[in-house]
Design a protein around this motif. Structure first.
Motif, mmCIF file in Angstrom:
data_model
loop_
_atom_site.group_PDB
_atom_site.id
_atom_site.type_symbol
_atom_site.label_atom_id
_atom_site.label_comp_id
_atom_site.label_asym_id
_atom_site.label_seq_id
_atom_site.Cartn_x
_atom_site.Cartn_y
_atom_site.Cartn_z
ATOM 1 N N THR A 10 0.862 -1.188 0.000
ATOM 2 C CA THR A 10 0.000 0.000 0.000
ATOM 3 C C THR A 10 0.897 1.236 0.000
ATOM 4 O O THR A 10 2.036 1.186 0.462
ATOM 5 C CB THR A 10 -0.920 0.052 1.238
ATOM 6 N N HIS A 58 -8.802 3.448 2.842
ATOM 7 C CA HIS A 58 -9.636 3.838 3.973
ATOM 8 C C HIS A 58 -11.112 3.981 3.607
ATOM 9 O O HIS A 58 -11.932 4.302 4.451
ATOM 10 C CB HIS A 58 -9.113 5.129 4.608
ATOM 11 N N HIS A 76 2.488 -2.450 4.539
ATOM 12 C CA HIS A 76 1.543 -1.344 4.650
ATOM 13 C C HIS A 76 2.294 -0.045 4.939
ATOM 14 O O HIS A 76 2.749 0.203 6.041
ATOM 15 C CB HIS A 76 0.533 -1.645 5.755
ATOM 16 N N TRP A 79 0.032 6.265 4.472
ATOM 17 C CA TRP A 79 -0.348 7.082 5.638
ATOM 18 C C TRP A 79 -0.436 8.520 5.151
ATOM 19 O O TRP A 79 0.570 9.108 4.782
ATOM 20 C CB TRP A 79 0.679 6.955 6.772
ATOM 21 N N THR A 94 -6.964 8.941 10.900
ATOM 22 C CA THR A 94 -6.149 7.926 10.238
ATOM 23 C C THR A 94 -5.995 6.671 11.090
ATOM 24 O O THR A 94 -6.095 5.553 10.578
ATOM 25 C CB THR A 94 -4.770 8.491 9.870
ATOM 26 N N SER A 97 -9.118 4.393 10.952
ATOM 27 C CA SER A 97 -9.288 3.899 9.575
ATOM 28 C C SER A 97 -8.218 2.875 9.229
ATOM 29 O O SER A 97 -8.482 1.865 8.569
ATOM 30 C CB SER A 97 -9.200 5.047 8.568
ATOM 31 N N ASP A 98 -7.003 3.158 9.673
ATOM 32 C CA ASP A 98 -5.883 2.295 9.358
ATOM 33 C C ASP A 98 -6.017 0.947 10.063
ATOM 34 O O ASP A 98 -5.774 -0.107 9.471
ATOM 35 C CB ASP A 98 -4.576 2.977 9.781
ATOM 36 N N TYR A 99 -6.403 0.997 11.330
ATOM 37 C CA TYR A 99 -6.601 -0.248 12.074
ATOM 38 C C TYR A 99 -7.723 -1.067 11.445
ATOM 39 O O TYR A 99 -7.593 -2.280 11.259
ATOM 40 C CB TYR A 99 -6.907 0.042 13.550
ATOM 41 N N LYS A 145 0.945 6.212 15.323
ATOM 42 C CA LYS A 145 1.670 5.020 14.880
ATOM 43 C C LYS A 145 1.902 4.058 16.051
ATOM 44 O O LYS A 145 1.695 2.845 15.929
ATOM 45 C CB LYS A 145 3.012 5.420 14.252
ATOM 46 N N LEU A 148 -1.339 2.356 16.882
ATOM 47 C CA LEU A 148 -1.694 1.343 15.884
ATOM 48 C C LEU A 148 -0.962 0.037 16.184
ATOM 49 O O LEU A 148 -1.553 -1.051 16.111
ATOM 50 C CB LEU A 148 -1.344 1.840 14.474
#
Length: 289
Positions: A10, A58, A76, A79, A94, A97-99, A145, A148
């Motif tokens: 990604t 996302h 991944h 960001w 973020t 959404s990222d998790y 970060k 996460l």
């Protein structure tokens, strides 16, 4: 060993991603690359050698099944919103959404997950910084970060997957943010400026050329038996001033450094660098094999 497995990258058109895709292809991996802009992707030297998926990872309606079909590992990197490290959206928007995206990827059956973290997770602690140092982030980006990673470790209690958390230190090279230090210096040299405004430059930091960093990340993807936090760094402290002076010499440029024009950053310690023992050991094993 040869790799026929498929890696989903990604943020493939970003600064790190564009180099990681090349490094993975060089190792014999198949790559499915995702990014939000296919036009940027078309300009990449690897475009014809990968399967490119235009996707906003996302987006709630993302077809994760299609994106991850046949994929063994994910790198991944995506960001949004960098290099604005102080914005609250890093953890307000973020982070959740990222998790959610990564959880869907793992539930779809991808059980080898590499995520890029950041040296900003360490906060204002001075170096050398080993992976065992407890994170104390002091920026919204570093906090997001770090959190996460904690979320993903909690998810590991429910689902078995390999998590590799690659903490990136200072990267430089082709494709970096135009406002970053060396890119700004190059521009000043190219435009024939008489002088270059900078800080006093006595801060010590850990700088890694982007090709080296991509190669480190590709080595991690090739070693699913290696887990946890891994510093992606050089392991050597270099002063900002020395980095700039070296570049001026490389360019054989005639530009004066206006030292002390800018103050120091409040979210970075004066002297910190990464402990590179973990990544160095991994690379030694790779070359011995």
């Amino acid at each position: 060993m040869g790799h026929s497995s498929t890696v989903l990258v990604t943020g493939a058109t970003g600064f790190v991603g564009r180099h990681l895709v090349s490094a993975l292809l060089a190792k014999g991996f198949k790559v499915r690359a995702s990014g939000r802009n296919v036009e940027i992707a078309r300009a990449m030297p690897w475009f014809d050698d990968v399967e490119f998926c235009t996707a906003d990872i996302h987006a709630p309606d993302l077809d994760v099944g299609a994106l991850t079909d046949g994929v063994e590992a994910i790198a991944h990197l995506a960001w949004p919103g960098l290099p604005n490290y102080q914005a609250l959206f890093h953890f307000e928007r973020t982070l959740p959404s990222d998790y959610a995206f990564l959880k869907r990827v793992i539930e779809a059956g991808v059980n080898h997950v590499l995520v890029t973290g950041t040296c900003f997770e360490y906060g204002l602690q001075s170096g050398p910084l080993s992976e065992t140092v407890i994170a104390q982030p002091c920026t919204p980006y570093g906090l997001a970060k770090h959190t996460l990673r904690r979320f993903l470790e909690a998810l590991q209690q429910e689902r078995a997957f390999t998590l590799q958390w690659a903490r990136l230190f200072y990267l430089h090279g082709e494709g970096q943010n135009p406002n970053s230090l060396l890119a700004s210096l190059d521009r000043a040299i190219d435009e024939g400026d008489a002088q270059f405004n900078m800080s006093a430059g006595d801060q010590l930091r850990d700088y890694l050329e982007i090709g080296q960093a991509a190669s480190q990340l590709a080595s991690l993807i090739a070693r699913r038996d290696v887990e946890g936090v891994i510093n992606c760094c050089s392991g050597h402290p270099v002063s900002v001033r020395a980095l700039v002076e070296q570049r001026v010499r490389e360019r054989q440029a005639d530009i004066a450094l206006n030292l002390g024009h800018y103050g120091y950053s409040g979210h970075e310690p004066m002297a910190f660098w990464g402990d590179a023992q973990r990544i160095s050991q991994l690379r030694r094993e790779e070359h011995a094999a």
